[in-house]
Design an enzyme around this catalytic site. Structure first.
Site, PDB file in Angstrom:
ATOM      1  N   ARG A  66       0.975  -1.186   0.084  1.00 42.07           N
ATOM      2  CA  ARG A  66      -0.128   0.053   0.064  1.00 42.07           C
ATOM      3  C   ARG A  66       0.942   1.347   0.024  1.00 42.07           C
ATOM      4  O   ARG A  66       1.374   1.657   1.109  1.00 42.07           O
ATOM      5  CB  ARG A  66      -0.898  -0.101   1.180  1.00 42.07           C
ATOM      6  CG  ARG A  66      -1.860   1.211   1.615  1.00 42.07           C
ATOM      7  CD  ARG A  66      -2.770   1.292   0.473  1.00 42.07           C
ATOM      8  NE  ARG A  66      -3.926   0.187   0.730  1.00 42.07           N
ATOM      9  CZ  ARG A  66      -4.800  -0.121  -0.243  1.00 42.07           C
ATOM     10  NH1 ARG A  66      -4.905   0.512  -1.376  1.00 42.07           N
ATOM     11  NH2 ARG A  66      -5.505  -1.076   0.065  1.00 42.07           N
ATOM     12  N   ARG A  97       1.058  -6.788  -9.233  1.00 43.12           N
ATOM     13  CA  ARG A  97       1.478  -6.201  -8.033  1.00 43.12           C
ATOM     14  C   ARG A  97       2.037  -7.222  -7.110  1.00 43.12           C
ATOM     15  O   ARG A  97       2.847  -6.631  -6.132  1.00 43.12           O
ATOM     16  CB  ARG A  97       0.174  -5.496  -7.277  1.00 43.12           C
ATOM     17  CG  ARG A  97      -0.186  -4.346  -8.194  1.00 43.12           C
ATOM     18  CD  ARG A  97      -1.351  -3.405  -7.464  1.00 43.12           C
ATOM     19  NE  ARG A  97      -2.481  -4.250  -7.031  1.00 43.12           N
ATOM     20  CZ  ARG A  97      -3.537  -3.808  -6.431  1.00 43.12           C
ATOM     21  NH1 ARG A  97      -3.193  -2.512  -5.607  1.00 43.12           N
ATOM     22  NH2 ARG A  97      -4.487  -4.292  -5.773  1.00 43.12           N
ATOM     23  N   HIS A 160      -0.257   3.961 -10.336  1.00 47.41           N
ATOM     24  CA  HIS A 160      -1.080   4.221  -9.352  1.00 47.41           C
ATOM     25  C   HIS A 160      -0.344   5.083  -8.105  1.00 47.41           C
ATOM     26  O   HIS A 160      -0.630   4.881  -7.096  1.00 47.41           O
ATOM     27  CB  HIS A 160      -1.871   3.049  -8.740  1.00 47.41           C
ATOM     28  CG  HIS A 160      -2.944   2.975  -7.928  1.00 47.41           C
ATOM     29  ND1 HIS A 160      -3.153   3.964  -6.753  1.00 47.41           N
ATOM     30  CD2 HIS A 160      -4.133   2.638  -8.392  1.00 47.41           C
ATOM     31  CE1 HIS A 160      -4.434   4.050  -6.342  1.00 47.41           C
ATOM     32  NE2 HIS A 160      -4.929   2.935  -6.968  1.00 47.41           N
ATOM     33  N   ASP A 203     -13.045   9.319  -5.867  1.00 44.24           N
ATOM     34  CA  ASP A 203     -12.491   8.428  -6.738  1.00 44.24           C
ATOM     35  C   ASP A 203     -13.117   8.693  -8.289  1.00 44.24           C
ATOM     36  O   ASP A 203     -14.224   8.324  -8.422  1.00 44.24           O
ATOM     37  CB  ASP A 203     -13.003   7.082  -6.233  1.00 44.24           C
ATOM     38  CG  ASP A 203     -12.355   5.682  -6.720  1.00 44.24           C
ATOM     39  OD1 ASP A 203     -11.627   6.102  -7.783  1.00 44.24           O
ATOM     40  OD2 ASP A 203     -12.547   4.716  -6.158  1.00 44.24           O
ATOM     41  N   GLU A 260      -3.144   9.367 -10.816  1.00 46.49           N
ATOM     42  CA  GLU A 260      -2.651   7.879 -11.384  1.00 46.49           C
ATOM     43  C   GLU A 260      -2.793   8.317 -13.043  1.00 46.49           C
ATOM     44  O   GLU A 260      -3.805   8.691 -13.492  1.00 46.49           O
ATOM     45  CB  GLU A 260      -3.711   6.816 -11.193  1.00 46.49           C
ATOM     46  CG  GLU A 260      -3.797   6.841  -9.530  1.00 46.49           C
ATOM     47  CD  GLU A 260      -5.035   5.891  -9.227  1.00 46.49           C
ATOM     48  OE1 GLU A 260      -5.373   4.934  -9.939  1.00 46.49           O
ATOM     49  OE2 GLU A 260      -5.480   6.137  -8.162  1.00 46.49           O
TER      50      GLU A 260
HETATM   51  O1  TA6 Z   1      -7.568   4.087  -8.319  1.00 45.84           O
HETATM   52  C1  TA6 Z   1      -8.486   4.287  -7.454  1.00 45.84           C
HETATM   53  C2  TA6 Z   1      -8.921   2.671  -6.826  1.00 45.84           C
HETATM   54  O2  TA6 Z   1      -9.222   1.916  -7.925  1.00 45.84           O
HETATM   55  C3  TA6 Z   1      -9.942   3.089  -5.883  1.00 45.84           C
HETATM   56  O3  TA6 Z   1     -11.167   2.582  -6.385  1.00 45.84           O
HETATM   57  C4  TA6 Z   1      -9.593   2.231  -4.710  1.00 45.84           C
HETATM   58  O4  TA6 Z   1     -10.049   1.039  -4.328  1.00 45.84           O
HETATM   59  C5  TA6 Z   1      -8.033   2.404  -4.917  1.00 45.84           C
HETATM   60  O5  TA6 Z   1      -7.710   2.111  -6.237  1.00 45.84           O
HETATM   61  C6  TA6 Z   1      -7.269   1.214  -4.423  1.00 45.84           C
HETATM   62  O6  TA6 Z   1      -7.377  -0.096  -4.736  1.00 45.84           O
HETATM   63  P1  TA6 Z   1      -6.642  -1.436  -4.153  1.00 45.84           P
HETATM   64  O7  TA6 Z   1      -6.920  -2.477  -4.729  1.00 45.84           O
HETATM   65  O8  TA6 Z   1      -5.163  -1.013  -3.861  1.00 45.84           O
HETATM   66  O9  TA6 Z   1      -6.911  -1.349  -2.578  1.00 45.84           O
END
Ligand code: TA6
Length: 282
Positions: A66, A97, A160, A203, A260
């Site tokens: 994260r 990832r 991201h 978002d 992103e």
């Molecule tokens: O890019 C935004 C997003 O798609 C959100 O909807 C949010 O859930 C985030 O990414 C994080 O996703 P993750 O799978 O890393 O928890």
């Protein structure tokens, strides 16, 4: 003499067993994890961290890290039905990832320091042949992250990036298109300003974004260059989502914003070249 270096290192911060590579170019440094080819740190000058990494981030056991710059590929968010013919249960944001990438190349010159990480993905749910994906990271007076796949397959991708912010209430991203897809309300929205700010969960998917964005974090001005993109996503989970997300501390929504660079189109199967360039301007 300019101080330049590329070093393999085990561990970054609290992730003490994570295999990483550190890059140094003059005063600037960057760290990339081999797990996920995820950039975890970018300091244009010592002590000035641009990226955000969750203190609760983990790795191992299919858990994505994260923070930093996760690589989403070959789908963004929940998998699109077109990429999932057998309707399997598949992870959010693709499959790379949580895999170890290999160091495939490195270069040190007076213009910059770069490494290339690569991964061979044996099969995809919609494509039986092996596909190679590369991430090139170049540290110079900016940090350039480039994701490339030469196969002409259907593929989405996103860099991201989690940016550290001093004050989420003062954070601004601009210029953004006036129309966006709002994932919080599952609707299309019109804005009367090209500036995105955060005072609730955000978002948003902005189609056809500009090649250059400005991110003001309250204390830092960043220029975000992007190419190969057809979308920019702006995300902050705000309070409730931070509470309910295991690897986010309750107050972490005050500390970061994701901006992103993404390619989301699935109309045509085509090679991928997606770049985000991060430059501290003030
Ligand atoms: O890019 C935004 C997003 O798609 C959100 O909807 C949010 O859930 C985030 O990414 C994080 O996703 P993750 O799978 O890393 O928890």
């Amino acid at each position: 003499m300019l101080n330049t270096a590329i070093n393999l290192q085990t561990g970054f911060g609290h992730l003490t067993d994570l295999p990483c590579i550190t890059l140094q170019f003059g005063e600037a440094s960057a760290v990339v994890s081999l797990y996920g080819a995820q950039v975890l740190s970018y300091q244009p000058v010592p002590g000035k961290e641009v990226l955000w990494l969750s203190p609760l981030a983990q790795w191992h056991n299919q858990v994505p890290i994260r923070g930093g710059v996760p690589v989403c590929w070959p789908w963004f968010g929940p998998v699109d039905a077109r990429l999932n013919p057998q309707q399997q249960s598949l992870p959010n944001h693709g499959v790379v990832r949580t895999q170890l990438w290999q160091l495939a190349g490195q270069n040190i010159s007076t213009n910059g320091v770069s490494v290339t990480l690569a991964i061979k993905v044996a099969t995809l749910p919609y494509h039986p042949d092996e596909t190679t994906l590369q991430l090139q990271l170049t540290l110079s007076d900016s940090l350039t992250i480039s994701l490339e796949c030469n196969s002409g397959i259907a593929q989405q991708a996103a860099l991201h990036s989690y940016f550290s912010v001093a004050n989420i209430g003062q954070t601004q991203v601009q210029p953004l298109p006036l129309q966006y897809q709002d994932k919080v309300t599952a609707s299309n929205q019109n804005s009367n300003t090209p500036v995105a700010t955060v005072n609730a969960e955000v978002d948003r998917i902005y189609a056809k974004p500009a090649a250059k964005l400005q991110l003001d974090t309250g204390t830092q001005q960043l220029e975000l260059g992007q190419s190969g993109q057809d979308a920019t996503i702006v995300w902050n989970p705000w309070q409730d989502k931070s509470h309910s997300t295991k690897d986010l501390a309750d107050e972490s929504y005050l500390e970061f914003i994701c901006v992103e660079t993404a390619r989301l189109q699935l109309r045509e199967a085509a090679p991928l070249q997606l770049t985000q360039q991060i430059k501290l301007t003030q």
